[in-house]
Design an enzyme around this catalytic site. Sequence first.
Site, PDB file in Angstrom:
ATOM      1  N   ASP A  97       0.811  -1.218   0.000  1.00 45.58           N
ATOM      2  CA  ASP A  97       0.000   0.000   0.000  1.00 45.58           C
ATOM      3  C   ASP A  97       0.839   1.261   0.000  1.00 45.58           C
ATOM      4  O   ASP A  97       2.025   1.255   0.366  1.00 45.58           O
ATOM      5  CB  ASP A  97      -0.947   0.009   1.198  1.00 45.58           C
ATOM      6  CG  ASP A  97      -0.226   0.028   2.542  1.00 45.58           C
ATOM      7  OD1 ASP A  97       0.771  -0.702   2.678  1.00 45.58           O
ATOM      8  OD2 ASP A  97      -0.666   0.753   3.456  1.00 45.58           O
ATOM      9  N   GLU A 133       0.249  -1.433   5.549  1.00 45.19           N
ATOM     10  CA  GLU A 133       1.261  -0.967   6.490  1.00 45.19           C
ATOM     11  C   GLU A 133       1.011   0.485   6.883  1.00 45.19           C
ATOM     12  O   GLU A 133       1.213   0.870   8.040  1.00 45.19           O
ATOM     13  CB  GLU A 133       2.660  -1.103   5.880  1.00 45.19           C
ATOM     14  CG  GLU A 133       3.805  -0.813   6.843  1.00 45.19           C
ATOM     15  CD  GLU A 133       4.250   0.655   6.889  1.00 45.19           C
ATOM     16  OE1 GLU A 133       5.060   1.003   7.762  1.00 45.19           O
ATOM     17  OE2 GLU A 133       3.784   1.450   6.033  1.00 45.19           O
TER      18      GLU A 133
END
Length: 406
Positions: free
Chosen positions: A79, A174
């Site tokens: 991400d 994350e």
Amino acid sequence: MTVVDRFLQYVKFDTQSDELTNMTPSTPGQMIFARELEKELRAMGLSDITLDDNGYLMATLPSNTDRKVPTIGFIAHLDTSPDMSGRHVSPRIVQSYDGADITLNSAEGIVLSPSQFPELLSYKGQDLIVTDGTTLLGADDKAGIAEIITAVDYLMHHPEIKHGDIRIAFNPDEEIGKGAHKFDVEHFGAEWAYTMDGGEVGELEYENFNAAVAKVTFKGCNVHPGYAKHKMLNSIRVANQFVIMLPRWETPEHTEGYEGFYHLVSIEGSVEQTVLTYIIRDHDRDRFERRKKELEHLTRKINNEFPGCASIEIKDQYYNMREKIEPMMHIVDIAIQAMKDAGVTPKVQPIRGGTDGAQLSFKGLPCPNIFAGGLNFHGRYEFVPVPSMEKATQVIVEIARIVAER
């Protein structure tokens, strides 16, 4: 395919995470990206490739030596930050950067300047990958993904470099603090790992903040202001009183290094109710616990003056991985040696933030953090020097070699 070729492909995927969806992965783009990476890993011929329903992609480069060598891992996240759009990223390469201002977007007057970002001058003469000024770049952490896959590809084509089993993993979310929540450490099967998620070239981190979030709620009493004397309790004013009771110098804008802080991240309020949201950070566990107790103490002080007005909820987020890494300092020593062998000067420093590696360390997978090369993460001024990505790739190869030799 070079690390740059891979990186330029990967940033085309829109993988911003979103903490409001309560899903894993939190956005569909992350799974789309994971499936494309899965295809790439299968085409390369890696083994034990798995992609679960939560978007955790894992694979193995099998050992090429008869010696008993520890299984190690390399991890990066899929991400990008919710802080700025990662859709339609349009990177370009500034060749042989000359030290001058870089116009990212002439139409909007967006300029990447060493007067604002003096670290640019450290990369004079190097090729830099920059944004068009309308999105972030995504070097955090698609540079890490590109480096890991390129290093594994290099090892596959250079069998003279001996290595044990190398496990790789790419995880979602994350950036919203959930990257390690559903990471199956037992399935991953490594004795230790490295997250390729640090900043500038040479960074090596095995210390991070202890972290908690606190929500302080103030209940008021609303009465028509024309008749409010001795009746109204304005929760906004009480919340403001709480805010100024905390030390003004123990905030992010006044701290560095190992200094901790209280950070007021949001205020939502009306006369009837106001909620303050803080994040609490400190490298030292004892000071961290004292910071939490201080917020509880101030809440009691408010209640002494305004009975029943204030309540507090504190939730720990993650802890300093140093206590899990120190018993295995050889894994840090290996990374330091690998950097030196790759011609990189190690910069061992604490993370003033968190990392998947912290949570993974407490789940039984000690996991220091190594540079991926990017700078100015989470915004339009993000950039990554090409040589930094190349060095990070070399460091991965050197770690694999050193572990096998030792």
